[in-house]
Design a protein around this motif. Structure first.
Motif, PDB file in Angstrom:
ATOM      1  N   ARG A 184      32.921 -33.543  -0.459  1.00 15.94           N
ATOM      2  CA  ARG A 184      33.140 -32.390   0.051  1.00 15.94           C
ATOM      3  C   ARG A 184      33.674 -32.454   1.369  1.00 15.94           C
ATOM      4  NH1 ARG A 184      32.629 -28.410  -3.279  1.00 15.94           N
ATOM      5  NH2 ARG A 184      31.892 -29.120  -5.394  1.00 15.94           N
ATOM      6  N   GLU A 185      32.846 -33.245   2.246  1.00 15.86           N
ATOM      7  CA  GLU A 185      32.845 -33.501   3.578  1.00 15.86           C
ATOM      8  C   GLU A 185      34.016 -34.171   3.961  1.00 15.86           C
ATOM      9  OE1 GLU A 185      31.213 -35.642   7.020  1.00 15.86           O
ATOM     10  OE2 GLU A 185      30.076 -34.360   6.883  1.00 15.86           O
ATOM     11  N   ASP A 186      34.712 -34.814   2.853  1.00 14.95           N
ATOM     12  CA  ASP A 186      36.399 -35.577   3.437  1.00 14.95           C
ATOM     13  C   ASP A 186      37.357 -34.754   3.365  1.00 14.95           C
ATOM     14  OD1 ASP A 186      35.225 -38.078   3.881  1.00 14.95           O
ATOM     15  OD2 ASP A 186      34.469 -39.170   2.105  1.00 14.95           O
ATOM     16  N   ILE A 187      37.078 -33.969   2.092  1.00 13.91           N
ATOM     17  CA  ILE A 187      38.026 -33.014   2.115  1.00 13.91           C
ATOM     18  C   ILE A 187      38.151 -31.700   3.403  1.00 13.91           C
ATOM     19  CG2 ILE A 187      38.695 -30.925   0.582  1.00 13.91           C
ATOM     20  CD1 ILE A 187      37.840 -32.316  -2.483  1.00 13.91           C
ATOM     21  N   GLY A 188      37.130 -31.606   3.604  1.00  5.79           N
ATOM     22  CA  GLY A 188      37.093 -30.564   4.735  1.00  5.79           C
ATOM     23  C   GLY A 188      37.591 -31.568   5.942  1.00  5.79           C
ATOM     24  N   VAL A 189      37.787 -32.676   6.307  1.00  2.00           N
ATOM     25  CA  VAL A 189      38.842 -33.897   7.599  1.00  2.00           C
ATOM     26  C   VAL A 189      39.738 -33.356   6.954  1.00  2.00           C
ATOM     27  CG1 VAL A 189      38.664 -35.980   8.750  1.00  2.00           C
ATOM     28  CG2 VAL A 189      36.642 -35.064   7.520  1.00  2.00           C
ATOM     29  N   ALA A 190      40.152 -33.697   5.989  1.00  2.39           N
ATOM     30  CA  ALA A 190      42.193 -33.996   5.609  1.00  2.39           C
ATOM     31  C   ALA A 190      42.324 -32.851   5.267  1.00  2.39           C
ATOM     32  CB  ALA A 190      41.959 -34.476   3.854  1.00  2.39           C
ATOM     33  N   ARG A 191      41.858 -31.445   5.220  1.00  2.00           N
ATOM     34  CA  ARG A 191      42.649 -30.475   5.503  1.00  2.00           C
ATOM     35  C   ARG A 191      42.460 -29.471   7.027  1.00  2.00           C
ATOM     36  NH1 ARG A 191      39.057 -25.840   1.552  1.00  2.00           N
ATOM     37  NH2 ARG A 191      39.965 -26.779  -0.608  1.00  2.00           N
ATOM     38  N   LEU A 192      41.204 -30.317   8.015  1.00  2.00           N
ATOM     39  CA  LEU A 192      42.004 -30.289   9.531  1.00  2.00           C
ATOM     40  C   LEU A 192      42.618 -30.870   9.672  1.00  2.00           C
ATOM     41  CD1 LEU A 192      40.424 -29.550  12.409  1.00  2.00           C
ATOM     42  CD2 LEU A 192      39.118 -30.583  12.444  1.00  2.00           C
ATOM     43  N   ILE A 193      42.811 -32.091   9.163  1.00  2.00           N
ATOM     44  CA  ILE A 193      44.086 -33.155   9.875  1.00  2.00           C
ATOM     45  C   ILE A 193      45.280 -32.156   9.702  1.00  2.00           C
ATOM     46  CG2 ILE A 193      45.029 -35.562   9.632  1.00  2.00           C
ATOM     47  CD1 ILE A 193      42.218 -36.587   9.059  1.00  2.00           C
ATOM     48  N   LYS A 194      45.232 -31.858   8.614  1.00  2.00           N
ATOM     49  CA  LYS A 194      46.894 -31.364   8.037  1.00  2.00           C
ATOM     50  C   LYS A 194      47.340 -29.976   8.959  1.00  2.00           C
ATOM     51  CE  LYS A 194      46.313 -31.891   3.300  1.00  2.00           C
ATOM     52  NZ  LYS A 194      46.641 -31.307   2.065  1.00  2.00           N
ATOM     53  N   MET A 195      45.635 -29.345   9.300  1.00  5.30           N
ATOM     54  CA  MET A 195      46.159 -28.099  10.781  1.00  5.30           C
ATOM     55  C   MET A 195      46.350 -28.164  12.146  1.00  5.30           C
ATOM     56  SD  MET A 195      43.049 -25.765   9.425  1.00  5.30           S
ATOM     57  CE  MET A 195      42.569 -24.679   8.123  1.00  5.30           C
ATOM     58  N   ILE A 196      45.742 -30.100  12.832  1.00  7.74           N
ATOM     59  CA  ILE A 196      46.042 -30.867  13.564  1.00  7.74           C
ATOM     60  C   ILE A 196      47.050 -30.722  13.880  1.00  7.74           C
ATOM     61  CG2 ILE A 196      45.317 -32.559  15.129  1.00  7.74           C
ATOM     62  CD1 ILE A 196      42.744 -32.413  14.426  1.00  7.74           C
ATOM     63  N   GLN A 197      47.706 -31.519  13.019  1.00  7.69           N
ATOM     64  CA  GLN A 197      49.037 -31.833  12.505  1.00  7.69           C
ATOM     65  C   GLN A 197      50.169 -30.694  12.809  1.00  7.69           C
ATOM     66  OE1 GLN A 197      48.988 -34.066   9.109  1.00  7.69           O
ATOM     67  NE2 GLN A 197      48.580 -36.084  10.118  1.00  7.69           N
ATOM     68  N   LYS A 198      49.873 -30.081  11.705  1.00  2.96           N
ATOM     69  CA  LYS A 198      50.647 -28.724  11.762  1.00  2.96           C
ATOM     70  C   LYS A 198      50.529 -28.428  13.553  1.00  2.96           C
ATOM     71  CE  LYS A 198      51.389 -23.951  10.358  1.00  2.96           C
ATOM     72  NZ  LYS A 198      50.715 -23.316   8.967  1.00  2.96           N
ATOM     73  N   VAL A 199      49.827 -28.064  14.648  1.00  8.79           N
ATOM     74  CA  VAL A 199      50.269 -27.768  15.883  1.00  8.79           C
ATOM     75  C   VAL A 199      50.615 -28.070  16.384  1.00  8.79           C
ATOM     76  CG1 VAL A 199      48.896 -26.867  17.616  1.00  8.79           C
ATOM     77  CG2 VAL A 199      48.058 -26.634  15.275  1.00  8.79           C
ATOM     78  N   LYS A 200      50.848 -29.582  16.400  1.00  8.82           N
ATOM     79  CA  LYS A 200      51.166 -30.872  17.037  1.00  8.82           C
ATOM     80  C   LYS A 200      52.598 -30.772  17.015  1.00  8.82           C
ATOM     81  CE  LYS A 200      49.113 -35.457  17.664  1.00  8.82           C
ATOM     82  NZ  LYS A 200      48.854 -36.498  16.939  1.00  8.82           N
ATOM     83  N   ARG A 201      53.286 -30.882  15.634  1.00  9.01           N
ATOM     84  CA  ARG A 201      54.306 -30.563  15.794  1.00  9.01           C
ATOM     85  C   ARG A 201      55.579 -30.097  16.745  1.00  9.01           C
ATOM     86  NH1 ARG A 201      53.244 -31.965   9.808  1.00  9.01           N
ATOM     87  NH2 ARG A 201      53.006 -29.400   9.032  1.00  9.01           N
ATOM     88  N   GLN A 202      54.204 -28.385  16.774  1.00 10.75           N
ATOM     89  CA  GLN A 202      55.379 -27.851  17.123  1.00 10.75           C
ATOM     90  C   GLN A 202      55.353 -27.452  19.197  1.00 10.75           C
ATOM     91  OE1 GLN A 202      54.435 -23.742  15.200  1.00 10.75           O
ATOM     92  NE2 GLN A 202      53.059 -24.848  13.489  1.00 10.75           N
ATOM     93  N   HIS A 225      34.465 -40.746  10.586  1.00 13.75           N
ATOM     94  CA  HIS A 225      35.573 -40.952  10.028  1.00 13.75           C
ATOM     95  C   HIS A 225      36.510 -40.985  10.905  1.00 13.75           C
ATOM     96  CE1 HIS A 225      33.984 -37.809   6.950  1.00 13.75           C
ATOM     97  NE2 HIS A 225      33.245 -37.440   7.628  1.00 13.75           N
ATOM     98  N   PRO A 226      37.064 -41.901  10.611  1.00 12.83           N
ATOM     99  CA  PRO A 226      38.261 -42.595  11.506  1.00 12.83           C
ATOM    100  C   PRO A 226      39.551 -42.519  11.717  1.00 12.83           C
ATOM    101  CG  PRO A 226      37.160 -44.531  10.031  1.00 12.83           C
ATOM    102  CD  PRO A 226      36.874 -43.536  10.323  1.00 12.83           C
ATOM    103  N   GLU A 227      39.953 -41.482  10.150  1.00 17.24           N
ATOM    104  CA  GLU A 227      40.727 -41.096   9.853  1.00 17.24           C
ATOM    105  C   GLU A 227      41.108 -39.679  10.685  1.00 17.24           C
ATOM    106  OE1 GLU A 227      38.076 -38.911   7.039  1.00 17.24           O
ATOM    107  OE2 GLU A 227      38.741 -41.403   8.201  1.00 17.24           O
ATOM    108  N   LEU A 228      40.358 -38.965  10.459  1.00 21.78           N
ATOM    109  CA  LEU A 228      40.415 -37.591  12.015  1.00 21.78           C
ATOM    110  C   LEU A 228      40.340 -38.307  13.478  1.00 21.78           C
ATOM    111  CD1 LEU A 228      39.729 -34.575  12.358  1.00 21.78           C
ATOM    112  CD2 LEU A 228      37.773 -35.342  12.857  1.00 21.78           C
ATOM    113  N   VAL A 229      40.396 -39.551  13.895  1.00 16.53           N
ATOM    114  CA  VAL A 229      40.144 -39.834  15.116  1.00 16.53           C
ATOM    115  C   VAL A 229      42.020 -40.467  15.400  1.00 16.53           C
ATOM    116  CG1 VAL A 229      39.824 -41.932  16.384  1.00 16.53           C
ATOM    117  CG2 VAL A 229      37.970 -40.631  15.382  1.00 16.53           C
TER     118      VAL A 229
END
Length: 919
Positions: A171-189, A206-210
């Protein structure tokens, strides 16, 4: 007077010296530059953005005018509710801003926050970075919960969980994945660095978050890991290096570092203003030297953050009034130290002024009193400092106010007890106490005494013994009026009538059924049957056997026309009836050998309806016996004093009565005394305040403190105990509003003073053994609930019926007479246990509070012990003697076996000189 004044001044100087020595002055690295960044929330007071509060442009501008010289950059945590105004206003002061989008489990709000940070980064050139979320993973805001809508991929992941721990991790990994999507969405703009703020362990896990962020924004707050202030900066540097080694080439920023200036400890981490100053100055200096990018949390205290373990409101470098808590250069000191010292000394001096009025106070007596006054002064300063240094929502302010209000009578009682300790241990000997054997001149007049004995359903044989003792008085001029009231059974009153006839004409028997007015009504009736030439009225209870010298010794005191009353102590002839009765008798003795002797020094004794002699003229002047209280004796005695009569007291025993049959009877007697005492308070309190009364200042003081000491101490003790029981779930379950030591330590101190008062004065004044003193203490504590209940009934009802104390029956009751006390004791002890077991943070105040609950349980436990003791076979001296003899026999046998073993051991001696074996 000069000596006392000198002592007061000396103690005050010592107190001032302690404040001087106690002033902390700690060296810390100086920092005279600008901070790299500070966290800033533009809310003031108790304005909570979660409740719809909004920041205002003017107030933001005022804040930034103060912060601009201190820092180069700001970090915000949200971009709505007025926080979006910060970048624009910050640009006016040349401040850069890292803006934050607050992310939680509300999707609509998350979208608004992300749109806002994107817009701010485009509109304001001083925006140098964006945080998408703050400790979102740590709080589990984006982790899927029961009922959440899941994607097919997320659902498949969760289905593969084989344990609770694995499910939590997924469940924590899923939360990280959701947060990464939000970060990427902002970075694109945007064209500025984008990251998220998380505690350092989340980055390590969570290296994937890094990989998804432009730099690591790590929150390193050793306070929340329980590190002490001495370890904190080293620990922060260690964690920073650990992150750098884990992700070489990735920029690492300490996005949060700080230390609270107040609140509760967390394990070994203790908040404090000085600790905060030393830690921040040390960290900033080392961070600048090592080239560490950092952000200090936070700029200004946020009083609305009361949900963060008590320390939430206190992380700011400035307080809520926008005042600096410490300086960045020079020795670190508490800026309020001398202010508090001044308050402490001022209160101490004011409390010490009454000492100057004491006539004949000795050096050590004055020293003890002055030390107590200065201790209370220091507590007052600490209380002021607590109020001044903390933020309060209405509920917390009410709790502190109520706690302080309840502590005031306890502190006054403690001071009164310390004063009594000082007077008895160090003061002069009693001056007004009637000598043990006053001289009686042969030609001294012998005024006629009329002895009144009210009897209500008393055992005839007991009353006969009382009458026989009166008949044996070594005094020529007396009569005895026996009033048997409301006793319809002829078997109880006819033997008394016959016995009075046998004893002679001086004994008058009066039978009155359906008599109104309780004991006072019987005494009024006795007055109607009193000889006209009787000048003195003596009152004894139906169970009292007087000694022959009672009247001979004490009536000469009435030769002084100002004397209206002479009181002798109560005592009992059946104290050896059982161990419980010994405890009762020892408990009674303390009042008559300590309290009454001291009150007598101020002509302020408490009148008791037995073993008392009163001038008939004084009784008439005071209005006679009144039935508007059930303690008519104390009421009339106080009336005599209000009319200006003098009273004398002797601690010599001139009569011995019978103790209550049972613990229940003991409690009922105390209930009657307490309820009647409260009736007297309601009846006479105006006289205490009036100037028309002839009571002196000292008399008023003695009665006021006596009522407070007896009725107030027990009542407040029970009220505080019940409130604390109710507060346990608030602490254990809700984890909020732990009573600070400023409120709990005085309760402990008051209990210590009470124990010292009891043990010291009993040893100095009461002639009993240490064992008797111990059981007397248990008996005294055991009636706390009884007295408090009587006071509560006094608040509700103006009149209750007179309850006769069962005496002389010889019955052994098997009922349990401490039901409610056992309930309260159990709740207090369970509450203490629960607090200790749930105190996972090892908060000091919770341990202190648990200790207070244990202390508060002792009076209730004492009642339970006596109630159980009464029913047990150990409440029998024969049984105890049997056990004692058995133990002694075992000890003797053990000594004999040891001696025999030593005597028969082979005695072989090797004589080295001859080389022979001698047996």
């Amino acid at each position: 007077m000069r000596t006392v004044a000198a002592v007061v001044a000396l103690v005050a100087c010592v107190h001032a010296g302690l404040w001087l020595l106690g002033r902390e002055k700690i060296d810390a690295p100086n920092f005279d530059g600008q901070l790299s960044s500070v966290s800033y929330a533009p809310f003031q007071g108790n304005v909570n953005p979660e409740d719809g509060g909004k920041a205002e442009a003017k107030k933001i501008r005022d804040d930034l005018k103060i912060l601009a010289p201190l820092t180069k950059s700001l970090r915000t945590y949200s971009s709505t509710a007025g926080v979006e105004l910060v970048p624009g206003i910050a640009s006016e002061f040349g401040l850069r801003v890292t803006v934050g989008a607050w992310i939680d489990n509300h999707q609509d709000r998350n979208e608004r926050e992300m749109r806002a940070v994107v817009d701010l980064s485009k509109r304001h050139s001083n925006v140098n970075g964006i945080f998408v979320g703050n400790e979102t993973i740590y709080r589990g805001e984006l982790a899927p919960k029961a009922g959440d809508k899941l994607s097919a991929e997320e659902a498949a992941k969760l289905q593969g969980a084989k344990s609770i721990a694995e499910d939590k991790k997924l469940r924590e990994d899923i939360g990280v994945a959701r947060l990464i999507k939000m970060i990427q969405k902002v970075k694109r703009q945007v064209n500025v660095p984008v990251t998220t703020g998380e505690i350092y362990s989340v980055w390590l896990d969570h290296p994937e978050l890094v990989a998804s962020v432009d730099y690591i924004a790590a929150h390193i707050l050793p306070y929340w890991e329980g590190f002490s202030d001495k370890q904190t900066v080293d620990q922060a540097i260690i964690i920073y290096d650990k992150l750098r080694r884990a992700y070489p080439g990735k920029r690492v920023v300490v996005a949060e570092f700080g230390w609270p200036s107040s609140g509760y400890n967390y394990h070994n981490a203790y908040p404090g203003r000085i600790e905060q100053a030393v830690i921040l100055r040390d960290f900033v200096t080392r961070a600048e030297a090592y080239g560490i990018d950092y952000n200090i949390v936070e700029a200004i205290d946020q009083p609305w953050k009361i949900f963060e373990g008590g320390v939430g409101p206190y992380w700011g470098m400035l307080n809520a009034a926008r005042e600096a808590k410490f300086a960045w250069t020079g020795p670190v000191t508490d800026p309020d130290h001398w202010k508090l010292a001044g308050i402490a000394l001022l209160v101490s001096v004011l409390l010490s002024l009454p000492i100057l009025t004491l006539a004949g106070a000795t050096f050590w007596q004055a020293t003890t009193l002055a030390a107590a006054a200065n201790t209370v002064g220091a507590w007052s300063a600490a209380l002021f400092g607590y109020w001044y240094g903390h933020y309060f929502v209405p509920g917390a302010a009410f709790a502190l106010g109520l706690g302080t209000l309840l502590l005031i009578p306890l502190i006054l009682i403690a001071l009164a007890r310390i004063e009594e300790i000082a007077a008895i241990a160090f003061g002069r000997k009693p001056q007004r106490l009637v000598p043990v054997a006053p001289p009686l001149a042969p030609d001294m007049p012998t005024p006629k005494v009329s002895i009144h004995i009210p009897a209500y359903r008393e055992p005839p044989e007991m009353l006969k013994a009382t009458l026989d003792a009166v008949a044996a008085l070594d005094y020529p001029n007396f009569e005895c009026v026996v009033v048997v009231n409301n006793t319809p059974d002829p078997a109880m009153w006819m033997p008394i009538e016959e016995h009075c006839k046998v004893l002679g004409d001086r004994f008058k028997f009066v039978l009155a059924n359906n008599l109104q007015g309780f004991k006072a009504g019987a005494l009024r009736l006795a007055t109607l049957h009193t000889a006209e030439d009787a000048e003195i009225i003596g009152i004894i209870d139906a169970d009292y056997v007087v000694t022959p010298d009672w009247l001979r010794d004490l009536t000469p005191l009435f030769n002084d026309p100002a004397v209206g009353m002479v009181q002798a102590p109560q005592d009992h002839r059946d104290g050896a009836r059982s161990p419980m009765h010994t405890a009762m008798n020892a408990e009674y003795a303390g009042f008559f050998d300590i309290g009454m002797v001291q009150r007598n020094e101020h002509n302020a004794i408490v009148t008791h309806g037995t073993m008392v002699l009163m001038r008939r003229k004084a009784i008439d002047a005071a209005g006679g016996w009144s039935s508007d209280t059930i303690c008519e004796d104390t009421d009339l005695g106080l009336c005599l004093l209000e009319h200006g009569w003098q009273a004398h007291y002797t601690n010599k025993r001139y009569g011995y009565g019978l103790l209550p049959d049972t613990y229940d009877a003991f409690k009922k007697q105390r209930d009657r005394w307490a309820y009647g005492g409260f009736q007297i308070v309601k009846k006479h309190w105006r006289s205490m305040l009036s100037r028309d009364t002839r009571l002196s200042r000292d008399q008023k003081r003695e009665f006021a403190l006596g009522w407070l000491n007896w009725l107030g101490a027990e009542s407040v003790g029970v009220v505080v105990a019940i409130l604390n029981i109710l507060w346990v779930p608030v602490i254990a379950i809700l984890d909020i509003a732990v009573p600070d030591r400023i409120l709990t330590v005085p309760i402990v101190a008051s209990f210590v003073v009470t124990l010292l008062h009891f043990s010291a004065l009993y040893r100095l004044r009461v002639r009993i053994t240490k064992t008797e003193m111990a059981v007397a203490a248990i008996a005294a504590m055991s009636v706390q609930w009884t007295v408090a209940r009587a006071v509560a009934m006094g608040l509700i009802k103006d009149h209750l019926p007179f309850v006769r104390t069962e005496k002389g029956g010889g019955r052994r009751k098997t009922d349990f007479h401490a039901f409610w006390e056992s309930i309260v004791a159990a709740l207090l002890l369970i509450g203490a246990f629960v607090l200790v077991q749930t105190n996972n943070k090892e908060v000091r105040e919770i341990y202190i509070f648990a200790g207070v609950l244990v202390i508060q349980s002792l009076p209730f436990v004492a009642a339970v012990l006596i109630a159980l003791w009464e029913r047990s076979r150990f409440n029998d001296y024969a049984v105890l003697e049997g056990y004692r003899a058995g133990i002694a026999a075992v000890a003797r046998r053990a000594r004999l076996v040891k001696a025999k073993a030593q005597s028969v051991a082979p005695a072989q001696v090797v004589t080295q000189e001859r080389g022979e074996l001698v047996q």
